[in-house]
Design an enzyme around this catalytic site. Structure first.
Site, PDB file in Angstrom:
ATOM      1  N   TYR A  34     -11.560  -1.142  12.936  1.00 46.32           N
ATOM      2  CA  TYR A  34     -10.171  -0.624  12.946  1.00 46.32           C
ATOM      3  C   TYR A  34      -9.530  -0.942  13.891  1.00 46.32           C
ATOM      4  O   TYR A  34      -8.404  -1.544  13.743  1.00 46.32           O
ATOM      5  CB  TYR A  34     -10.415   0.746  12.504  1.00 46.32           C
ATOM      6  CG  TYR A  34      -8.831   1.283  12.235  1.00 46.32           C
ATOM      7  CD1 TYR A  34      -8.185   1.151  10.845  1.00 46.32           C
ATOM      8  CD2 TYR A  34      -8.051   2.238  13.031  1.00 46.32           C
ATOM      9  CE1 TYR A  34      -6.849   1.718  10.594  1.00 46.32           C
ATOM     10  CE2 TYR A  34      -6.985   2.646  12.822  1.00 46.32           C
ATOM     11  CZ  TYR A  34      -6.515   2.321  11.758  1.00 46.32           C
ATOM     12  OH  TYR A  34      -5.108   3.172  11.271  1.00 46.32           O
ATOM     13  N   SER A  59      -1.796   0.709  15.013  1.00 43.15           N
ATOM     14  CA  SER A  59      -2.182   1.819  15.271  1.00 43.15           C
ATOM     15  C   SER A  59      -2.412   2.244  16.710  1.00 43.15           C
ATOM     16  O   SER A  59      -2.522   1.188  17.509  1.00 43.15           O
ATOM     17  CB  SER A  59      -3.508   2.219  14.587  1.00 43.15           C
ATOM     18  OG  SER A  59      -3.931   3.617  15.229  1.00 43.15           O
ATOM     19  N   ALA A  98      -9.991  -3.100  16.140  1.00 47.26           N
ATOM     20  CA  ALA A  98      -9.966  -4.686  16.532  1.00 47.26           C
ATOM     21  C   ALA A  98      -9.043  -5.158  15.386  1.00 47.26           C
ATOM     22  O   ALA A  98      -8.046  -6.140  15.828  1.00 47.26           O
ATOM     23  CB  ALA A  98     -11.261  -5.537  16.272  1.00 47.26           C
ATOM     24  N   ARG A 147       0.927   6.277  -1.667  1.00 53.36           N
ATOM     25  CA  ARG A 147       0.800   7.436  -0.882  1.00 53.36           C
ATOM     26  C   ARG A 147       1.267   7.420   0.450  1.00 53.36           C
ATOM     27  O   ARG A 147       1.248   6.368   1.224  1.00 53.36           O
ATOM     28  CB  ARG A 147      -0.573   8.140  -1.300  1.00 53.36           C
ATOM     29  CG  ARG A 147      -1.484   7.388  -0.559  1.00 53.36           C
ATOM     30  CD  ARG A 147      -2.867   7.632  -0.637  1.00 53.36           C
ATOM     31  NE  ARG A 147      -3.959   7.335   0.190  1.00 53.36           N
ATOM     32  CZ  ARG A 147      -5.282   7.308  -0.016  1.00 53.36           C
ATOM     33  NH1 ARG A 147      -5.600   7.458  -1.331  1.00 53.36           N
ATOM     34  NH2 ARG A 147      -5.925   6.518   0.834  1.00 53.36           N
ATOM     35  N   ASN A 193       2.108  -2.089   5.340  1.00 56.20           N
ATOM     36  CA  ASN A 193       1.596  -0.655   5.629  1.00 56.20           C
ATOM     37  C   ASN A 193      -0.070  -0.684   5.229  1.00 56.20           C
ATOM     38  O   ASN A 193      -0.677   0.200   5.875  1.00 56.20           O
ATOM     39  CB  ASN A 193       2.572   0.192   4.879  1.00 56.20           C
ATOM     40  CG  ASN A 193       1.862   1.582   4.767  1.00 56.20           C
ATOM     41  OD1 ASN A 193       1.824   2.368   5.884  1.00 56.20           O
ATOM     42  ND2 ASN A 193       1.284   2.089   3.635  1.00 56.20           N
ATOM     43  N   GLY A 229       0.835  -1.113  -0.027  1.00 55.97           N
ATOM     44  CA  GLY A 229       0.264   0.054  -0.036  1.00 55.97           C
ATOM     45  C   GLY A 229       0.807   1.026   0.003  1.00 55.97           C
ATOM     46  O   GLY A 229       0.510   2.161   0.688  1.00 55.97           O
ATOM     47  N   ALA A 230       1.693   1.443  -0.957  1.00 55.89           N
ATOM     48  CA  ALA A 230       2.848   2.361  -0.936  1.00 55.89           C
ATOM     49  C   ALA A 230       2.656   3.461  -1.700  1.00 55.89           C
ATOM     50  O   ALA A 230       3.458   4.287  -2.127  1.00 55.89           O
ATOM     51  CB  ALA A 230       4.173   1.727  -1.021  1.00 55.89           C
ATOM     52  N   ILE A 233      -1.273  10.995  12.130  1.00 53.30           N
ATOM     53  CA  ILE A 233      -0.317  11.329  11.337  1.00 53.30           C
ATOM     54  C   ILE A 233      -1.072  12.135  10.189  1.00 53.30           C
ATOM     55  O   ILE A 233      -1.990  11.632   9.698  1.00 53.30           O
ATOM     56  CB  ILE A 233       0.453  10.162  10.801  1.00 53.30           C
ATOM     57  CG1 ILE A 233       0.900   9.423  11.795  1.00 53.30           C
ATOM     58  CG2 ILE A 233       1.486  10.625   9.829  1.00 53.30           C
ATOM     59  CD1 ILE A 233       1.901   9.933  12.903  1.00 53.30           C
ATOM     60  N   LYS A 280      -6.237  -3.656  14.238  1.00 48.90           N
ATOM     61  CA  LYS A 280      -4.922  -3.134  14.743  1.00 48.90           C
ATOM     62  C   LYS A 280      -4.389  -3.596  15.769  1.00 48.90           C
ATOM     63  O   LYS A 280      -3.228  -3.773  16.064  1.00 48.90           O
ATOM     64  CB  LYS A 280      -4.870  -1.619  14.916  1.00 48.90           C
ATOM     65  CG  LYS A 280      -5.098  -0.719  13.442  1.00 48.90           C
ATOM     66  CD  LYS A 280      -4.011  -1.309  12.428  1.00 48.90           C
ATOM     67  CE  LYS A 280      -3.983  -0.314  11.174  1.00 48.90           C
ATOM     68  NZ  LYS A 280      -3.008  -0.696  10.181  1.00 48.90           N
TER      69      LYS A 280
HETATM   70  P1  NAD Z   1      -3.490   6.079   3.171  1.00 47.55           P
HETATM   71  O1  NAD Z   1      -4.993   5.783   3.378  1.00 47.55           O
HETATM   72  O2  NAD Z   1      -2.985   7.572   2.846  1.00 47.55           O
HETATM   73  O3  NAD Z   1      -2.769   4.966   2.525  1.00 47.55           O
HETATM   74  C1  NAD Z   1      -3.120   3.659   2.721  1.00 47.55           C
HETATM   75  C2  NAD Z   1      -2.497   2.899   1.576  1.00 47.55           C
HETATM   76  O4  NAD Z   1      -3.201   1.564   1.635  1.00 47.55           O
HETATM   77  C3  NAD Z   1      -3.365   3.397   0.141  1.00 47.55           C
HETATM   78  O5  NAD Z   1      -2.399   3.581  -0.936  1.00 47.55           O
HETATM   79  C4  NAD Z   1      -4.397   2.311  -0.336  1.00 47.55           C
HETATM   80  O6  NAD Z   1      -4.674   2.339  -1.758  1.00 47.55           O
HETATM   81  C5  NAD Z   1      -3.502   1.076   0.233  1.00 47.55           C
HETATM   82  N1  NAD Z   1      -4.371  -0.075   0.369  1.00 47.55           N
HETATM   83  C6  NAD Z   1      -5.594   0.040   1.229  1.00 47.55           C
HETATM   84  N2  NAD Z   1      -6.096  -1.368   1.136  1.00 47.55           N
HETATM   85  C7  NAD Z   1      -5.114  -2.261   0.221  1.00 47.55           C
HETATM   86  C8  NAD Z   1      -5.134  -3.392  -0.153  1.00 47.55           C
HETATM   87  N3  NAD Z   1      -6.116  -4.209   0.025  1.00 47.55           N
HETATM   88  N4  NAD Z   1      -3.875  -3.933  -1.056  1.00 47.55           N
HETATM   89  C9  NAD Z   1      -2.987  -3.074  -1.187  1.00 47.55           C
HETATM   90  N5  NAD Z   1      -2.936  -1.840  -0.729  1.00 47.55           N
HETATM   91  C10 NAD Z   1      -4.048  -1.374  -0.213  1.00 47.55           C
HETATM   92  O7  NAD Z   1      -3.282   5.682   4.756  1.00 47.55           O
HETATM   93  P2  NAD Z   1      -1.944   6.126   5.679  1.00 47.55           P
HETATM   94  O8  NAD Z   1      -2.374   7.248   6.712  1.00 47.55           O
HETATM   95  O9  NAD Z   1      -0.497   6.212   4.900  1.00 47.55           O
HETATM   96  O10 NAD Z   1      -1.680   4.835   6.594  1.00 47.55           O
HETATM   97  C11 NAD Z   1      -0.667   3.974   6.456  1.00 47.55           C
HETATM   98  C12 NAD Z   1      -0.784   2.648   7.559  1.00 47.55           C
HETATM   99  O11 NAD Z   1      -0.706   3.312   8.734  1.00 47.55           O
HETATM  100  C13 NAD Z   1      -2.288   2.013   7.591  1.00 47.55           C
HETATM  101  O12 NAD Z   1      -1.943   0.819   7.859  1.00 47.55           O
HETATM  102  C14 NAD Z   1      -2.842   2.872   8.580  1.00 47.55           C
HETATM  103  O13 NAD Z   1      -3.856   2.030   9.315  1.00 47.55           O
HETATM  104  C15 NAD Z   1      -1.789   3.181   9.608  1.00 47.55           C
HETATM  105  N6  NAD Z   1      -2.075   4.521  10.460  1.00 47.55           N
HETATM  106  C16 NAD Z   1      -2.123   5.743  10.159  1.00 47.55           C
HETATM  107  C17 NAD Z   1      -2.461   6.708  10.905  1.00 47.55           C
HETATM  108  C18 NAD Z   1      -2.550   8.041  10.520  1.00 47.55           C
HETATM  109  O14 NAD Z   1      -2.652   8.815  11.192  1.00 47.55           O
HETATM  110  N7  NAD Z   1      -2.531   8.422   9.266  1.00 47.55           N
HETATM  111  C19 NAD Z   1      -2.490   6.368  12.234  1.00 47.55           C
HETATM  112  C20 NAD Z   1      -2.227   5.067  12.767  1.00 47.55           C
HETATM  113  C21 NAD Z   1      -1.952   4.194  11.869  1.00 47.55           C
END
Ligand code: NAD
Length: 246
Positions: free
Chosen positions: A154, A141, A156, A14, A89, A11-12, A187, A158
Site C-alpha cells: 500500500y 496517503s 509503495a 462510500r 479516490n 470509488g465513490a 480517517i 501511494k
Molecule cells: P473505502 O474502502 O471506504 O472506499 C474505497 C472505495 O474504492 C470503495 O467504495 C471501493 O469499492 C472502491 N474501489 C476499490 N477498488 C476499486 C476499483 N478497482 N475500481 C473502482 N472502485 C474501487 O476507503 P476510504 O477510506 O474512503 O479511502 C478512499 C481513498 O483514500 C483510498 O484511495 C485510500 O487509500 C485513501 N486513504 C484513506 C485513508 C483512511 O484513513 N481512510 C487514509 C489515507 C488514504
C-alpha cells in the site's frame, strides 16, 4: 463555486469518495460517481443528490482495467459534454508483513491504487488538454510519505501516486491543468474501521490533534483543490493528518 463544472470521482460509493461527491454537489458541480460492483451501493447516494436538487449519474467500472477507465471518461463526456475535475479516490489495502505479502496481493494493490490512477489520468488528460483547463486530485496517503509496518504494498502504491502526481503536474501545467495529491492520515471510514482498538489508540497518541479525521475534512480539501481558489497550486501533496507528520 463550481457551477457549470463536471467532476468524475472514482470509488465513490462510500467513505471519502462519497463525502467528496456530496461536497462537489454542494459547490454546484455535476458529478459522475464511479462504483466498482453493485448499483445498490450508490442508489441511496443518487437519491440524496436528487433530493438536494443536484445532478449526478453513476457508472460501474473497475479502474484497474484500462478499458473501464477509458469508458468512465468517454461516458462522462458523452453525458455532460466536458470533464473539469477528476478525483482519483478508489483504493484498496491488502495489509501484511513484508515477508508474508504474496505476489498476488502486491499486484492487486498496485493495480488499483497506482495503475488505476494512471489510467484515469491518462484518459482524462486527453480531454482536459483539448479544453486547456482541468483539475486532477489524487488520493495518496501519509504512509506513502513515511512508509508503514504491514503496508509495504500500500505504501509503495501511494508513494507511486506522489511521483505520478508530480510528473503529471509538470507535463500538463502548460495547458492550464493542475494536478495535486491529498495525503490523509487516519480517517474514520470502512478502511480504518477494522483496525484493532490497540492500534487505533496507539495511532491517536501520535496525532497532535488527538483524534482521527472525518471523510468530510478530506472532502473539503479536495473541493478546494478542485476550485479556482487553487489555480496557483500544482504538483503538491497536501497532508490532512491532524499534524501526525510535520
Ligand atoms: P473505502 O474502502 O471506504 O472506499 C474505497 C472505495 O474504492 C470503495 O467504495 C471501493 O469499492 C472502491 N474501489 C476499490 N477498488 C476499486 C476499483 N478497482 N475500481 C473502482 N472502485 C474501487 O476507503 P476510504 O477510506 O474512503 O479511502 C478512499 C481513498 O483514500 C483510498 O484511495 C485510500 O487509500 C485513501 N486513504 C484513506 C485513508 C483512511 O484513513 N481512510 C487514509 C489515507 C488514504
Amino acid at each position: 463555486m463550481l457551477n457549470g463544472k463536471v467532476a468524475l470521482v472514482t470509488g465513490a460509493a462510500r467513505g471519502i469518495g462519497r463525502a467528496v461527491v456530496l461536497e462537489l454537489i454542494r459547490a454546484g458541480a455535476k458529478v459522475v460517481i464511479n462504483y466498482r460492483s453493485s448499483f445498490a451501493q450508490v442508489e441511496g447516494l443518487l437519491a440524496e443528490i436528487k433530493e438536494a436538487g443536484g445532478e449526478a449519474i453513476a457508472i460501474c467500472g473497475d479502474i484497474s482495467r484500462e478499458e473501464d477507465a477509458k469508458n468512465l471518461v468517454s461516458t462522462t463526456v458523452k453525458e455532460f459534454g466536458r470533464l473539469d475535475i477528476l478525483v482519483n479516490n478508489a483504493g484498496i489495502t491488502k495489509d501484511n508483513l513484508l515477508i508474508r505479502i504474496s505476489e498476488e496481493d502486491f499486484d492487486k494493490v498496485i493495480s488499483t491504487n497506482l495503475k488505476g490512477t494512471f489510467f484515469c489520468i491518462k484518459h482524462t488528460a486527453a480531454v482536459m488538454l483539448k479544453q486547456r483547463s482541468g483539475k486532477i486530485i489524487n488520493l495518496s496517503s501519509i504512509v506513502g510519505v513515511t512508509g508503514n509496518i504491514g503496508q509495504a504494498n500500500y505504501a509503495a502504491s501511494k508513494a507511486g501516486v506522489i511521483g505520478l502526481t508530480k510528473s503529471a503536474a509538470r507535463e500538463l501545467a502548460g495547458r492550464g491543468i493542475n494536478v495535486n495529491a491529498v495525503a490523509p492520515g487516519f480517517i474514520e471510514t470502512d478502511m480504518t474501521d477494522s483496525l484493532p482498538d490497540k492500534v487505533k489508540e496507539a495511532s491517536i497518541a501520535n496525532i497532535p490533534l488527538k483524534r482521527f479525521g472525518s471523510a468530510q475534512e478530506v472532502a473539503s480539501v479536495v473541493c478546494f483543490l478542485a476550485s479556482e481558489a487553487a489555480n496557483y497550486i500544482t504538483g503538491q501533496v497536501i497532508q490532512v493528518d491532524g499534524g501526525m507528520v510535520m
